[in-house]
Design an enzyme around this catalytic site. Sequence first.
Site, PDB file in Angstrom:
ATOM      1  N   GLY A 249       0.753  -1.254   0.000  1.00  0.00           N
ATOM      2  CA  GLY A 249       0.000   0.000   0.000  1.00  0.00           C
ATOM      3  C   GLY A 249       0.776   1.291   0.000  1.00  0.00           C
ATOM      4  N   GLY A 289       3.660  -3.495  -3.758  1.00  0.00           N
ATOM      5  CA  GLY A 289       3.587  -3.712  -5.211  1.00  0.00           C
ATOM      6  C   GLY A 289       3.948  -2.422  -5.919  1.00  0.00           C
ATOM      7  N   ARG A 290       3.017  -1.448  -5.832  1.00  0.00           N
ATOM      8  CA  ARG A 290       3.196  -0.172  -6.519  1.00  0.00           C
ATOM      9  C   ARG A 290       4.540   0.476  -6.188  1.00  0.00           C
ATOM     10  NH1 ARG A 290      -1.224   3.124  -7.696  1.00  0.00           N
ATOM     11  NH2 ARG A 290      -2.351   1.983  -6.090  1.00  0.00           N
ATOM     12  N   ARG A 327      -5.686   3.818 -15.525  1.00  0.00           N
ATOM     13  CA  ARG A 327      -5.774   4.467 -14.208  1.00  0.00           C
ATOM     14  C   ARG A 327      -6.401   5.873 -14.239  1.00  0.00           C
ATOM     15  NH1 ARG A 327      -2.412   5.449 -10.985  1.00  0.00           N
ATOM     16  NH2 ARG A 327      -3.440   4.628  -9.144  1.00  0.00           N
ATOM     17  N   TYR A 331      -9.584   5.886 -11.940  1.00  0.00           N
ATOM     18  CA  TYR A 331      -9.426   6.480 -10.597  1.00  0.00           C
ATOM     19  C   TYR A 331      -9.115   7.968 -10.630  1.00  0.00           C
ATOM     20  CZ  TYR A 331      -7.861   1.557 -10.073  1.00  0.00           C
ATOM     21  OH  TYR A 331      -7.731   0.198 -10.134  1.00  0.00           O
ATOM     22  N   CYS A 358     -11.848   5.043 -28.374  1.00  0.00           N
ATOM     23  CA  CYS A 358     -13.125   5.683 -28.705  1.00  0.00           C
ATOM     24  C   CYS A 358     -13.976   5.918 -27.472  1.00  0.00           C
ATOM     25  CB  CYS A 358     -13.864   4.840 -29.732  1.00  0.00           C
ATOM     26  SG  CYS A 358     -12.941   4.804 -31.257  1.00  0.00           S
ATOM     27  N   GLU A 359     -13.525   6.802 -26.625  1.00  0.00           N
ATOM     28  CA  GLU A 359     -14.252   7.202 -25.432  1.00  0.00           C
ATOM     29  C   GLU A 359     -13.809   8.604 -25.072  1.00  0.00           C
ATOM     30  OE1 GLU A 359     -15.411   3.249 -23.155  1.00  0.00           O
ATOM     31  OE2 GLU A 359     -15.074   5.133 -22.106  1.00  0.00           O
ATOM     32  N   TYR A 387       0.476  -1.288 -12.233  1.00  0.00           N
ATOM     33  CA  TYR A 387      -0.948  -1.236 -12.586  1.00  0.00           C
ATOM     34  C   TYR A 387      -1.212  -0.558 -13.927  1.00  0.00           C
ATOM     35  CZ  TYR A 387      -1.254  -2.554  -7.678  1.00  0.00           C
ATOM     36  OH  TYR A 387      -1.089  -3.202  -6.486  1.00  0.00           O
TER      37      TYR A 387
HETATM   38  N1  LLP Z   1      -1.470  -7.015  -0.718  1.00  0.00           N
HETATM   39  C1  LLP Z   1      -2.779  -7.122  -0.992  1.00  0.00           C
HETATM   40  C2  LLP Z   1      -3.570  -8.098  -0.255  1.00  0.00           C
HETATM   41  C3  LLP Z   1      -3.371  -6.296  -1.959  1.00  0.00           C
HETATM   42  O1  LLP Z   1      -4.666  -6.407  -2.207  1.00  0.00           O
HETATM   43  C4  LLP Z   1      -2.585  -5.348  -2.649  1.00  0.00           C
HETATM   44  C5  LLP Z   1      -3.169  -4.479  -3.675  1.00  0.00           C
HETATM   45  C6  LLP Z   1      -1.210  -5.280  -2.353  1.00  0.00           C
HETATM   46  C7  LLP Z   1      -0.692  -6.120  -1.370  1.00  0.00           C
HETATM   47  C8  LLP Z   1      -0.284  -4.312  -3.048  1.00  0.00           C
HETATM   48  O2  LLP Z   1      -0.632  -2.997  -2.823  1.00  0.00           O
HETATM   49  P1  LLP Z   1       0.325  -1.826  -3.363  1.00  0.00           P
HETATM   50  O3  LLP Z   1       1.620  -1.888  -2.571  1.00  0.00           O
HETATM   51  O4  LLP Z   1       0.566  -2.081  -4.793  1.00  0.00           O
HETATM   52  O5  LLP Z   1      -0.437  -0.596  -3.119  1.00  0.00           O
HETATM   53  N2  LLP Z   1      -5.332  -1.121  -9.410  1.00  0.00           N
HETATM   54  C9  LLP Z   1      -5.178  -0.151  -8.342  1.00  0.00           C
HETATM   55  C10 LLP Z   1      -4.474  -0.732  -7.158  1.00  0.00           C
HETATM   56  C11 LLP Z   1      -5.186  -1.931  -6.571  1.00  0.00           C
HETATM   57  C12 LLP Z   1      -4.431  -2.552  -5.452  1.00  0.00           C
HETATM   58  C13 LLP Z   1      -5.073  -3.840  -5.026  1.00  0.00           C
HETATM   59  N3  LLP Z   1      -4.390  -4.518  -3.984  1.00  0.00           N
HETATM   60  C14 LLP Z   1      -4.430   1.068  -8.887  1.00  0.00           C
HETATM   61  O6  LLP Z   1      -4.068   1.084 -10.067  1.00  0.00           O
HETATM   62  O7  LLP Z   1      -4.237   2.045  -8.164  1.00  0.00           O
END
Ligand code: LLP
Length: 437
Positions: A249, A289-290, A327, A331, A358-359, A387
């Site tokens: 997160g 992740g991000r 994105r 969002y 086309c949007e 993402y």
């Molecule tokens: N762990 C779990 C259980 C998760 O559901 C997620 C992300 C992560 C770790 C990794 O989170 P991060 O460090 O990447 O924030 N598509 C959206 C983001 C969705 C994230 C879903 N879960 C976007 O493009 O902002």
Amino acid sequence: MSINQSIKPYTLEEKEHLFLGGCDLVDLAKKYGTPLYVIDEATLRGICREYKKAFKDYKNIHMMYASKALCTSAITRILDEEGFGFDTVSAGEIYTVYKSGVDMSHVLFNGNNKSTSEINLAIDFKVGRFSVDNFYEAELLNKIASEKGVRVDILLRVTPGIECHTHDYIQTGQIDSKFGFDLSQVDDIVTLIKDNYKNLNLKGLHAHIGSQIFELKSYYDEVDILVKEIARINGKFGLNLDEMNIGGGLGVKYTDNDAPPSVNELAKAVTDAMEKYAVEIPTIYIEPGRSIVSTAGVTLYTVGSSKQVPNGRKYVAVDGGMADNPRPSMYQAEYFAEVANKVKSKDKESVTIAGRYCESGDILIENVELPIMKAGDVLCVYNTGAYNYSMASNYNRVEKPAMVLVNNSHSDIIVYRETLDNLISHDNIPDRLRKYD
Ligand code: LLP
């Protein structure tokens, strides 16, 4: 400055053209075509090391890269080399990680509706942990594990009831969430596991409070809740749970308006919260992740048509958009860009970067001040490592872009550009509709 606090990859050079990993981005656009995802290996590895260093005093920490952010075989190889495990959420992610040679005991399988076939595959591939999300899954996983004669190690996904300030769609830890057990349901599921589900070996708790988080207090509160809950369960049920997964997160800096904390600050919030209780939770998992991959990636586009609305704004259209980066339209996400072949140009104007789909909502960046562009210029959008490719689609029947990895003035394809034949490769025309044999 910490790497995840910068908009641009840290190996970026600004000459007449933009350079990344020692490669001229305008040359890359020519060589591989556009849209093109470019990943800077040095930035990616640098961020992984920053995470490792920040948590180095905490011996039993497992870094699990959330592969949903960007999952390709080469990326998982790099993360594996950097000593990360993997948080996976589908057979596809598990398979990618497996085929790239990862030790499957370093893999966790997550998700709120794992299918029977995915559970079978995960058990057969011997993933290290299942994060069990709900009552249905606990029963199903126990049944499949008992049929296979194995006992699987699990964490329980819980919703700690923390609301953090991020977009509603990427908040997950609040009470009314589709993910995980409400804390009031924990005793029931622990009782079921203890008394009935003999093929599940409960090791600890798992939570994830959301994504693109800037407030460290949310992590502090999360750890606080999880530590207390684990102690409570251990006391009440005579168990010895000793694992805590705090999810991912951490936010990144997409624009100058974003001020994410550093990885060091995150590590401090987590360790401070642990120390406050002086409790022994020997193993912590963290699933970024991000913040691992976003900054390492840029997307190159070629500029095409432009349109000046009389008395309105000027649109500059590029050859990609919402299908390679959904994105902004999903969002309202904001991005920063530069013109890769006009780095030094002082002749600027305010434009809106439109996609080719086309949007009307296919706008990549609203009202951005950039050098005056014409057809053929190369636009570089920053912070697209996470993402973007992982959420890309074939909307409008457009081929997904290629991805290259740059390092030491060298570029390698890590995802081939889709072809028109790829697009129809899964189609079938029933015999009665066939025109040719
Ligand atoms: N762990 C779990 C259980 C998760 O559901 C997620 C992300 C992560 C770790 C990794 O989170 P991060 O460090 O990447 O924030 N598509 C959206 C983001 C969705 C994230 C879903 N879960 C976007 O493009 O902002």
